[in-house]
Design a protein around this motif. Sequence first.
Motif, PDB file in Angstrom:
ATOM      1  N   ASP A 124      35.721  45.622  11.821  1.00 54.16           N
ATOM      2  CA  ASP A 124      35.430  46.864  11.099  1.00 54.16           C
ATOM      3  C   ASP A 124      35.516  48.064  12.029  1.00 54.16           C
ATOM      4  N   TRP A 125      35.043  47.888  13.256  1.00 55.13           N
ATOM      5  CA  TRP A 125      35.148  48.974  14.242  1.00 55.13           C
ATOM      6  C   TRP A 125      36.605  49.365  14.437  1.00 55.13           C
ATOM      7  N   PHE A 126      37.493  48.379  14.511  1.00 50.71           N
ATOM      8  CA  PHE A 126      38.913  48.667  14.697  1.00 50.71           C
ATOM      9  C   PHE A 126      39.465  49.433  13.497  1.00 50.71           C
ATOM     10  N   LEU A 127      39.043  49.047  12.292  1.00 50.93           N
ATOM     11  CA  LEU A 127      39.502  49.776  11.105  1.00 50.93           C
ATOM     12  C   LEU A 127      38.890  51.172  11.034  1.00 50.93           C
ATOM     13  N   ASP A 128      37.692  51.338  11.578  1.00 52.52           N
ATOM     14  CA  ASP A 128      37.121  52.687  11.662  1.00 52.52           C
ATOM     15  C   ASP A 128      38.031  53.605  12.465  1.00 52.52           C
ATOM     16  N   LEU A 129      38.588  53.064  13.555  1.00 48.11           N
ATOM     17  CA  LEU A 129      39.489  53.875  14.388  1.00 48.11           C
ATOM     18  C   LEU A 129      40.752  54.261  13.627  1.00 48.11           C
ATOM     19  N   LEU A 130      41.265  53.331  12.820  1.00 41.03           N
ATOM     20  CA  LEU A 130      42.520  53.576  12.110  1.00 41.03           C
ATOM     21  C   LEU A 130      42.346  54.460  10.887  1.00 41.03           C
ATOM     22  N   TYR A 131      41.280  54.191  10.110  1.00 38.49           N
ATOM     23  CA  TYR A 131      41.167  54.830   8.794  1.00 38.49           C
ATOM     24  C   TYR A 131      39.902  55.648   8.603  1.00 38.49           C
ATOM     25  N   ARG A 140      41.449  46.652   0.923  1.00 38.09           N
ATOM     26  CA  ARG A 140      42.920  46.541   0.922  1.00 38.09           C
ATOM     27  C   ARG A 140      43.464  46.606   2.342  1.00 38.09           C
ATOM     28  N   HIS A 141      42.920  47.501   3.157  1.00 39.50           N
ATOM     29  CA  HIS A 141      43.389  47.613   4.541  1.00 39.50           C
ATOM     30  C   HIS A 141      43.095  46.334   5.332  1.00 39.50           C
ATOM     31  N   LEU A 142      41.941  45.720   5.079  1.00 40.54           N
ATOM     32  CA  LEU A 142      41.623  44.457   5.747  1.00 40.54           C
ATOM     33  C   LEU A 142      42.623  43.366   5.365  1.00 40.54           C
ATOM     34  N   GLN A 143      42.951  43.297   4.084  1.00 39.66           N
ATOM     35  CA  GLN A 143      43.918  42.289   3.632  1.00 39.66           C
ATOM     36  C   GLN A 143      45.278  42.515   4.282  1.00 39.66           C
ATOM     37  N   GLN A 144      45.701  43.771   4.365  1.00 35.89           N
ATOM     38  CA  GLN A 144      46.989  44.077   4.976  1.00 35.89           C
ATOM     39  C   GLN A 144      46.999  43.687   6.457  1.00 35.89           C
ATOM     40  N   ARG A 190      49.482  47.991  15.699  1.00 35.27           N
ATOM     41  CA  ARG A 190      48.136  47.669  15.235  1.00 35.27           C
ATOM     42  C   ARG A 190      47.977  46.197  14.866  1.00 35.27           C
ATOM     43  N   ASP A 191      49.077  45.536  14.451  1.00 33.37           N
ATOM     44  CA  ASP A 191      48.971  44.127  14.086  1.00 33.37           C
ATOM     45  C   ASP A 191      48.602  43.272  15.296  1.00 33.37           C
ATOM     46  N   VAL A 192      49.240  43.565  16.459  1.00 29.49           N
ATOM     47  CA  VAL A 192      48.932  42.824  17.680  1.00 29.49           C
ATOM     48  C   VAL A 192      47.512  43.134  18.154  1.00 29.49           C
TER      49      VAL A 192
END
Length: 219
Positions: A124-131, A140-144, A190-192
């Motif tokens: 979640d922290w990583f997704l906070d940085l992105l979005y 949806r972003h987690l699934q992607q 971001r995938d890696v």
Amino acid sequence: ATAPSSGPAALQWDAALLARASAESLVPRSGLPWSLAGSLTPSAAHALGLRAGIPVAIGAHDGVCANYGAGAAFPGAWVITLGTNAVVRAVTADHPPGANRFYTMPPGRHAIGASGVMVGRSPDWFLDLLYGRDDRARARHLQQLDRAADAVPVGADGVRFLPFLNAQIAPRVRGGARALFHGMRAEHGRDVLYRAVLEGAACAVVESTKAASDVYAPV
């Protein structure tokens, strides 16, 4: 009232602790989590929209409740809780020397193990940085990202993530530990990086499990 998991290590407070208390009446009595602390008072019932007099159990620490909820309350049982932290707990009949003891598992058992601080929250922290933290499309972003990371070979193309977002307390305390990415190259996306975050979190869980199993081998 309090349970041994959140108060004393037994159903009775240590006499030396009580002697240092300014007033023994300020110390909550200790009881089993499923025993009654009392009943819902009229004022509390009004605030909650419930009826007065409903029995109220003492309850227990959330980790103990997680063990009971998973049916893992007997010696030899193991539980992994993935929340903000990644916590590994083994139930023992005694407290093995060198083991990190979390709390009492009433009646008379112990929960030992290790906790990876912020390890469970690292994706979640990583997704906070992105979005951003207020991302309305988080699911949806987690699934992607999960699908994208699944296509990255094991080892994240040499990228390593150390999941010490809030220092480290297990399997040893290191207040100065810091999180970092290592081995990044310009072509990494971001995938890696997300794959590296997941692998770093998984390795932290393995390390915590090993820390528990080194001092206690379940039957």
